[in-house]
Design a protein around this motif. Structure first.
Motif, PDB file in Angstrom:
ATOM      1  N   LEU A   1       0.956  -1.284  -0.205  1.00 57.57           N
ATOM      2  CA  LEU A   1      -0.087  -0.007   0.089  1.00 57.57           C
ATOM      3  C   LEU A   1       0.900   1.456   0.029  1.00 57.57           C
ATOM      4  CD1 LEU A   1      -2.746  -0.980   2.470  1.00 57.57           C
ATOM      5  CD2 LEU A   1      -2.412  -1.557   0.128  1.00 57.57           C
ATOM      6  N   GLN A   2       0.600   2.135  -0.952  1.00 54.68           N
ATOM      7  CA  GLN A   2       1.517   3.403  -0.881  1.00 54.68           C
ATOM      8  C   GLN A   2       1.142   4.413  -0.035  1.00 54.68           C
ATOM      9  OE1 GLN A   2       1.695   5.201  -4.920  1.00 54.68           O
ATOM     10  NE2 GLN A   2       2.888   6.679  -4.543  1.00 54.68           N
ATOM     11  N   PRO A   3       1.625   4.883   0.854  1.00 55.86           N
ATOM     12  CA  PRO A   3       1.138   6.033   1.579  1.00 55.86           C
ATOM     13  C   PRO A   3       1.263   7.246   0.905  1.00 55.86           C
ATOM     14  CG  PRO A   3       3.211   4.934   2.611  1.00 55.86           C
ATOM     15  CD  PRO A   3       3.150   4.591   0.920  1.00 55.86           C
ATOM     16  N   VAL A   4       0.250   7.990   1.135  1.00 54.60           N
ATOM     17  CA  VAL A   4      -0.182   9.234   0.637  1.00 54.60           C
ATOM     18  C   VAL A   4      -0.015  10.336   1.618  1.00 54.60           C
ATOM     19  CG1 VAL A   4      -1.793  10.852  -0.621  1.00 54.60           C
ATOM     20  CG2 VAL A   4      -1.795   8.293  -1.134  1.00 54.60           C
ATOM     21  N   GLU A   5      -0.676  10.277   2.696  1.00 53.94           N
ATOM     22  CA  GLU A   5      -0.580  11.246   3.796  1.00 53.94           C
ATOM     23  C   GLU A   5      -1.064  10.389   5.118  1.00 53.94           C
ATOM     24  OE1 GLU A   5      -4.397  13.982   3.418  1.00 53.94           O
ATOM     25  OE2 GLU A   5      -2.734  14.417   2.147  1.00 53.94           O
ATOM     26  N   ARG A   6      -0.933  10.966   6.120  1.00 52.27           N
ATOM     27  CA  ARG A   6      -1.416  10.007   7.449  1.00 52.27           C
ATOM     28  C   ARG A   6      -2.895   9.868   7.140  1.00 52.27           C
ATOM     29  NH1 ARG A   6      -3.594  11.385  12.923  1.00 52.27           N
ATOM     30  NH2 ARG A   6      -2.405   9.899  14.498  1.00 52.27           N
ATOM     31  N   ASP A   7      -3.185   8.437   7.500  1.00 56.85           N
ATOM     32  CA  ASP A   7      -4.446   7.770   7.432  1.00 56.85           C
ATOM     33  C   ASP A   7      -4.799   7.650   5.917  1.00 56.85           C
ATOM     34  OD1 ASP A   7      -4.624   7.666  10.103  1.00 56.85           O
ATOM     35  OD2 ASP A   7      -5.669   9.236  10.218  1.00 56.85           O
ATOM     36  N   ARG A   8      -4.170   7.813   5.008  1.00 56.20           N
ATOM     37  CA  ARG A   8      -4.512   7.563   3.828  1.00 56.20           C
ATOM     38  C   ARG A   8      -3.436   6.981   2.750  1.00 56.20           C
ATOM     39  NH1 ARG A   8      -6.945  13.244   0.999  1.00 56.20           N
ATOM     40  NH2 ARG A   8      -8.791  13.501   2.357  1.00 56.20           N
TER      41      ARG A   8
END
Length: 583
Positions: A526-533
């Protein structure tokens, strides 16, 4: 980000692309003086290798066959040649047959377009606002796309019973019925169930009785487990670096797919639009009408066909793309001319080939043809030069839309999610002045242009496929990139369950990565986008972009997960997961 669907077998061609591109001349350009049939032969023989999967092509005028030929083999397993009588799975090009069947039932008073769908399919939940039969025909139902649900659940949907079980489990819609148009494969699957329940016989048998038989489509059938004779069927092929591999059919759903037909039989289907034997003139005209939404917008696609234009001429068409196969049926009603192209390899673009066949026959009445897009000349670049363009880029219009580029073994490329391998590195060929290009599996050309920001801000990336609209992104500064620690990722780890999918997701940490683990499936990062996303592409080449939004309870503990795709075709919105066990 970019045009994903075409990049099934994109290959890095490096400097050799220059010689290859310059040496290849379009057959339609080099044989303008040849007879049309010879030009068609040249076109397909240029695209299809001996002993490889291929295509069947049919050309019709006023429903009569002008040309019907096959090229290549129906299966690399047995080498059967493709002929004009070889049947192909039409995929979504099956939908017009279902639309006609439903309209014929309305004509005889057995069905109303205003019927609540739950009258015929009570298994579906009550969503408050009724879904009408007309909503299925014009894709205004709001039903979540079952193909995307299938990907998310990790299960294969093979039968209509499995299809209906998955659709009936959905506790919410994408939008209120009748308020917007959004293509969903679910709509025609449900419509197929309605038709079958009204007539009281298997769906394929009904089409044989009221459509295939009367039209003389003697080789056509529906693969819905109701027929044992498969006849001369072409098998789809996935084209891999090691060569083509048969994609053996495992789906027997109906309504939206699994009609098999040959280019000879499709001539009879084409004739029915102008000389209706089945349905009558009123129904056939209705299939070509376009309803409107409450806000007055005209719906571009309804009744299983799309109205459009090509080189200044009106068209009525439908495409299909079942596994390893591409199909298209393209009518020019004012010229009473039609091309059907059926191909059994995912690197053969049936729509593009059909357009080029139409170019051969209708050039005199078409508007000036736009030059074919060709890649720029390749240049050499050193790894240090390439490193300037590596990084994370975020869309200006959509912060969820993220693209990552890296330099690997002296080559710049983008990282694309893939179900079979977690991720795939797609090399980008340098063309100088900050420009790079990719060539897709069916010949589409993607141009990637890196430009300095006028204000001295972050580097910008412009992406355009086939000289189409430009997608603008901006490089995210290192300080702004969210790189969660293993401890931060552990907050999301655990067992998550979705009643809508009747499936669980196991999220686990792998060092600095959060992965999705499912039984008998490749672990997906899963690619992190920003916190909790987080972001994840599902399917081949990650063509279904999925957004994972986590939510926290009052104590700050991660407790809920909502999964959605991008708005548009094949969409799924707000699928809820509940955390069962935390790690």
């Amino acid at each position: 980000m970019g045009s994903m669907r075409d990049r099934l077998i994109t290959v890095f061609v490096g400097l050799a692309i220059v010689a290859t591109t310059d040496a290849c001349t379009s057959p339609s350009q080099s044989h303008d003086s040849a007879a049309p049939s010879a030009q068609v032969d040249s076109l397909f023989l240029h695209e299809i290798r001996p002993g490889a999967p291929g295509c069947a092509v049919g050309v019709y005028r006023s429903g009569e066959i002008v040309l019907a030929r096959g090229y290549g083999v129906a299966s690399v397993e047995d080498g059967r040649p493709i002929t004009s009588r070889t049947t192909f799975n039409l995929g979504s090009a099956s939908k017009p047959f279902t639309a006609l069947a439903a309209l014929m039932l309305e004509q005889r008073g057995a069905l109303s377009m205003a019927d609540d769908v739950r009258r015929w399919v009570p298994e579906l939940p009550d969503y408050g606002t009724p879904i009408r039969v007309r909503d299925l025909l014009q894709h205004t139902s709001g039903l979540r796309d079952f193909g995307t649900l299938e990907l998310l659940s990790g299960r294969v949907v093979s039968t209509q019973a499995e299809f209906l079980g998955l659709v009936a489990s959905q506790r919410a819609l994408n939008f209120a019925p009748g308020t917007r148009h959004e293509y969903s494969h679910t709509d025609f699957g449900v419509l197929g169930v309605i038709v079958q329940r009204i007539v009281g016989v298997p769906f394929g048998e009904h089409l044989q009785n009221v459509m295939f038989g009367p039209l003389g489509m003697s080789g056509s059938f529906v693969d819905d487990l109701g027929r044992s004779a498969l006849r001369d069927r072409a098998l789809g092929h996935q084209v891999l670096p090691r060569g083509p591999s048969v994609a053996f059919p495992n789906s027997h759903t109906f309504g939206g797919d699994n009609v098999y037909a040959s280019v000879e039989d499709l001539a009879r289907w084409d004739r029915n639009f102008d000389q209706p034997i089945v349905g009558g003139a009123e129904i056939m005209a209705r299939m070509l009408s376009r309803p409107t939404l409450p806000n007055g917008d005209t719906i571009p696609y309804a009744y299983g066909v799309r109205l459009d234009t090509y080189r200044g001429l009106r068209t009525v068409s439908r495409r299909g793309h079942p596994p390893g196969t591409q199909t298209v049926f393209m009518r020019f009603p004012e010229q009473r001319f039609t091309v059907a192209t059926l191909c059994n390899a995912d690197d053969l673009s049936a729509p593009k080939l059909a357009e080029r066949v139409a170019d051969i026959y209708l050039a005199d009445v078409m508007s000036l043809q736009k030059p074919r897009v060709t890649p720029p000349k390749a240049v050499a670049m050193s790894p240090p030069e390439l490193t300037r363009y590596a990084g994370t880029y975020r869309s200006i219009d959509d912060p969820w839309n993220v693209l990552s580029t890296e330099v690997r073994q002296g080559v710049l490329g983008e990282i694309i999610p893939d179900d079979a391998a977690d991720e795939v590195f797609y090399p980008m060929t340098p063309a100088g002045d900050g420009r790079f290009f990719e060539i897709g599996g069916t010949g589409n050309v993607g141009l990637y242009t890196f430009r300095p920001s006028a204000s001295g801000g972050p580097l910008r990336l412009e992406i355009s496929w086939n000289e189409g609209p430009i997608e603008l992104s901006e490089r995210v500064t290192d300080a702004a990139v969210w790189r969660p620690s293993a401890a931060a990722l552990a907050e999301y780890a655990g067992t998550w369950f979705s009643p809508d999918l009747d499936a669980g997701w196991q999220l686990e940490t792998r060092g600095a990565r959060l992965v999705l683990r499912r039984r008998d499936r490749v672990e997906l990062t899963l690619q992190p986008v920003e916190r909790d996303r987080f972001l994840r592409g599902f399917g081949s080449d990650g063509d279904v972009s999925v957004r994972l939004q986590f939510r926290r309870d009052r104590t700050g503990r991660v407790s809920e997960l909502t999964v959605s795709t991008l708005p548009g075709e094949n969409a799924v919105r707000n699928v809820q997961f509940t955390r069962l066990v935390a790690h």
